[in-house]
Design a protein around this motif. Structure first.
Motif, PDB file in Angstrom:
ATOM      1  N   ASP A  21      -2.366   5.649  -1.077  1.00 46.43           N
ATOM      2  CA  ASP A  21      -3.738   5.211  -1.374  1.00 46.43           C
ATOM      3  C   ASP A  21      -3.826   4.254  -2.562  1.00 46.43           C
ATOM      4  O   ASP A  21      -4.927   3.940  -3.022  1.00 46.43           O
ATOM      5  N   TRP A  22      -2.685   3.810  -3.068  1.00 49.74           N
ATOM      6  CA  TRP A  22      -2.649   2.791  -4.118  1.00 49.74           C
ATOM      7  C   TRP A  22      -2.390   1.434  -3.469  1.00 49.74           C
ATOM      8  O   TRP A  22      -1.889   1.350  -2.345  1.00 49.74           O
ATOM      9  N   GLN A  23      -2.695   0.352  -4.195  1.00 52.06           N
ATOM     10  CA  GLN A  23      -2.404  -0.998  -3.730  1.00 52.06           C
ATOM     11  C   GLN A  23      -1.845  -1.839  -4.879  1.00 52.06           C
ATOM     12  O   GLN A  23      -2.351  -1.774  -6.000  1.00 52.06           O
ATOM     13  N   ARG A  29       0.849  -1.188   0.000  1.00 56.12           N
ATOM     14  CA  ARG A  29       0.000   0.000   0.000  1.00 56.12           C
ATOM     15  C   ARG A  29       0.887   1.242   0.000  1.00 56.12           C
ATOM     16  O   ARG A  29       1.811   1.345   0.810  1.00 56.12           O
ATOM     17  N   ASP A  46      -5.937   1.752  -8.127  1.00 58.78           N
ATOM     18  CA  ASP A  46      -5.760   3.177  -7.850  1.00 58.78           C
ATOM     19  C   ASP A  46      -6.565   3.587  -6.619  1.00 58.78           C
ATOM     20  O   ASP A  46      -7.324   2.774  -6.054  1.00 58.78           O
ATOM     21  N   PRO A  47      -6.438   4.848  -6.148  1.00 61.09           N
ATOM     22  CA  PRO A  47      -7.139   5.284  -4.932  1.00 61.09           C
ATOM     23  C   PRO A  47      -8.657   5.162  -5.010  1.00 61.09           C
ATOM     24  O   PRO A  47      -9.326   5.089  -3.966  1.00 61.09           O
ATOM     25  N   GLN A  48      -9.234   5.126  -6.205  1.00 61.31           N
ATOM     26  CA  GLN A  48     -10.687   4.984  -6.351  1.00 61.31           C
ATOM     27  C   GLN A  48     -11.115   3.525  -6.464  1.00 61.31           C
ATOM     28  O   GLN A  48     -12.309   3.235  -6.613  1.00 61.31           O
ATOM     29  N   CYS A 107       7.421   8.224  -0.716  1.00 68.82           N
ATOM     30  CA  CYS A 107       6.197   8.065   0.063  1.00 68.82           C
ATOM     31  C   CYS A 107       6.363   6.902   1.024  1.00 68.82           C
ATOM     32  O   CYS A 107       7.295   6.098   0.874  1.00 68.82           O
TER      33      CYS A 107
END
Length: 241
Positions: free
Chosen positions: A143-145, A140, A155-157, A236
Motif C-alpha cells: 500500500d506504499w508508492q 507499489r 504512505d498508505p494514507q 512483500c
C-alpha cells in the motif's frame, strides 16, 4: 570466468607484480602492472580496467589516497593489499571505497578467490544509476508508492514521507529485488551510485532508519526482514507502472 577481465596490479615490489601477473594470467585474466600512482594514472588514462589490486604502502601517494581519488570518479572494484595488520587500516580502506582487503603475505589462490567474488558481485548487480535508467516510474508495495522520477514516497494514507538520498537508493535496491536476500556486500554495491555515501559498517544503521519510516513497528519489522547469517530481505509483493 567467461570473459577475460582486465586487472591492474599496483605495487612497488617488482617480485609481487611479476608473481601476480603470471599467476592471474594463467587463470584467464588480462593483467597490467604499475609501480606507483603516477604509472597507475597513465595506464588508467588509456585503458579500461575491471578491477584494481592496490597496495596500501606506495612511494608518493599511498593506496588510501589513490583509492579515494579513483572512487571520486569511478566505481571500478578495488582490492587493497597491505603488510599492515591493524584493524584500523582495514576500516579506513573500506571507508574510502575499497571493495575488499587482503593482508600480506597472502596466498595467490586466496587473492584469486577474492577477485572472482568481487567481480561476480560487481557485474551481477546494477548500480543505482543503471537501475534508474531502466526502472519503472512507480513502484507499489504494501500500500506504499515510490515515484522514482520525483523520488517521492507516499504512505498508505497518501501522505508524503521524506527520504534522504541514501534512504531512497536503499529502498530502490530492495524494490528492484523483492523477496531476495541481499547481503551487506550486495547492498553496498547497489547503493554506490550518485548521491550515495555509505560504507559497510553503516548498512545496519541505514536499514534501521528506513524501517522507522516504513514499518508499522520498526522493532518487529514485517517489510524489511533480517535474515540471520544472510542479510536483509524485502518480504512483500512489488508491482510497478
Amino acid at each position: 570466468m567467461e570473459r577475460a577481465y582486465q586487472i591492474l596490479v599496483v605495487d612497488d615490489h617488482k617480485d609481487i607484480r611479476d608473481l601476480l601477473q603470471r599467476f592471474l594470467q594463467q587463470h584467464g585474466l588480462r593483467v597490467s602492472t604499475a609501480a606507483d600512482g603516477v604509472a597507475m594514472g597513465k595506464l588508467m588514462a588509456t585503458q579500461r580496467f575491471d578491477l584494481i589490486i592496490l597496495d596500501l604502502m606506495l612511494p608518493g601517494k599511498d593506496g588510501i589516497t589513490l583509492c579515494r581519488e579513483v572512487r571520486s570518479t569511478s566505481n571500478v572494484p578495488i582490492i587493497m593489499l597491505t603488510a599492515l595488520g591493524e584493524e584500523i587500516d582495514r576500516i579506513v580502506g573500506l571507508e574510502v571505497g575499497a571493495d575488499d582487503y587482503v593482508p600480506k603475505p597472502f596466498n595467490p589462490r586466496e587473492l584469486l578467490a577474492r577477485i572472482k567474488s568481487v567481480l561476480r558481485r560487481h557485474f551481477a548487480i546494477p548500480t543505482l544509476d543503471e537501475q534508474l535508467s531502466t526502472s519503472p516510474t512507480l513502484y507499489r508495495f504494501a500500500d506504499w508508492q515510490l515515484n522514482t522520477l520525483s523520488r517521492e514516497l507516499q504512505d498508505p494514507q497518501g501522505a508524503l514521507v521524506a527520504l534522504t538520498s541514501t534512504e531512497f537508493t536503499l529502498l530502490l535496491a530492495f524494490l528492484a529485488h523483492p523477496n531476495v536476500v541481499l547481503s551487506r556486500e550486495d547492498i553496498l554495491r547497489l547503493v554506490q551510485g550518485r548521491g550515495a555515501d555509505v560504507y559497510d559498517r553503516a548498512i545496519d544503521t541505514l536499514i534501521s532508519r528506513l524501517r522507522k519510516k516504513i514499518e508499522p513497528d520498526p522493532k518487529q519489522p514485517r517489510l524489511i526482514k533480517t535474515i540471520w547469517g544472510g542479510g536483509y530481505q524485502l518480504s512483500c509483493e512489488v508491482s510497478h507502472g
